[in-house]
Design a protein around this motif. Sequence first.
Motif, mmCIF file in Angstrom:
data_model
loop_
_atom_site.group_PDB
_atom_site.id
_atom_site.type_symbol
_atom_site.label_atom_id
_atom_site.label_comp_id
_atom_site.label_asym_id
_atom_site.label_seq_id
_atom_site.Cartn_x
_atom_site.Cartn_y
_atom_site.Cartn_z
ATOM 1 N N ARG A 187 0.729 -1.268 -0.161
ATOM 2 C CA ARG A 187 0.114 -0.001 0.119
ATOM 3 C C ARG A 187 1.092 1.360 -0.020
ATOM 4 O O ARG A 187 2.054 1.233 0.328
ATOM 5 N N LEU A 188 0.351 2.231 -0.352
ATOM 6 C CA LEU A 188 1.134 3.540 -0.319
ATOM 7 C C LEU A 188 1.090 3.843 0.848
ATOM 8 O O LEU A 188 0.255 3.768 1.958
ATOM 9 N N SER A 189 2.209 4.828 1.405
ATOM 10 C CA SER A 189 2.685 5.088 2.615
ATOM 11 C C SER A 189 1.842 6.318 2.894
ATOM 12 O O SER A 189 1.319 7.328 1.929
ATOM 13 N N TYR A 190 1.653 6.881 4.048
ATOM 14 C CA TYR A 190 1.141 8.275 4.688
ATOM 15 C C TYR A 190 1.743 9.400 3.848
ATOM 16 O O TYR A 190 0.841 10.101 3.258
ATOM 17 N N ASP A 191 3.212 9.290 3.759
ATOM 18 C CA ASP A 191 3.718 10.548 2.960
ATOM 19 C C ASP A 191 3.452 10.618 1.732
ATOM 20 O O ASP A 191 3.609 11.415 0.966
ATOM 21 N N GLU A 192 3.168 9.379 1.141
ATOM 22 C CA GLU A 192 2.933 9.237 -0.533
ATOM 23 C C GLU A 192 1.440 9.593 -0.820
ATOM 24 O O GLU A 192 1.063 9.973 -1.757
ATOM 25 N N VAL A 193 0.635 9.699 0.396
ATOM 26 C CA VAL A 193 -0.787 9.937 0.000
ATOM 27 C C VAL A 193 -1.290 11.407 0.545
ATOM 28 O O VAL A 193 -1.996 12.085 0.160
ATOM 29 N N THR A 195 -1.005 15.229 2.170
ATOM 30 C CA THR A 195 -0.298 16.531 2.151
ATOM 31 C C THR A 195 -0.927 17.507 2.909
ATOM 32 O O THR A 195 -2.194 17.155 3.106
#
Length: 197
Positions: A187-193, A195
């Motif tokens: 899954r995508l990480s928090y920082d990738e999703v 802002t």
Amino acid sequence: MSLILDPAAQDLLFREAHTANAFTDEPVTDEQVQAIYDLVKYAPTAFNQSPLRVVLVRSPEGRERLVQHMSEGNRAKTASAPLTAILAADNEFHEELPKLFPAFPQAKDAFFSERSVRERSATFNGALQAAYFIVGVRAAGLAAGPMTGFDAAAINKEFFGDGEHSVLAVVNIGRPGDDAYRPRAPRLSYDEVVTTV
């Protein structure tokens, strides 16, 4: 942790839950399905429009009608699941609004007089309800196998001949069988999703 929900419940509903691809033959009862619905009916929808409609496919005849419209990779698991639910959006949901949103009885005509507006709203809000439905299946201790690999036009015609419903997903439901789960995909990480502005 910042979450109030018990860690075991977090695992059941989210971290340890997977899409199931195989099921035991243990039946899923009407009482279980009603308990699931009575929990998930509180999903948020605009104007409380609640456009989700559910068709439970239990009979061999119903199963045969459905399986022929599934993608090849989804046919065997749909044929063998103890219960399959067709989740659809009712594009004429606005007819129920006066009783679902009594604080604003004009909402039916004020916002939803155009079919294209209703279809967009039904699809989005029905998808919210479908997501809750899947979590509700997990809360019942069952596994869900949601799929979008099917001929939507054919399912709409086969099960909703009135032209007023649009299938959103087909969900196999039951106790997970042998080799029910594929390995967890990343899954995508928090920082990738996320802002912040």
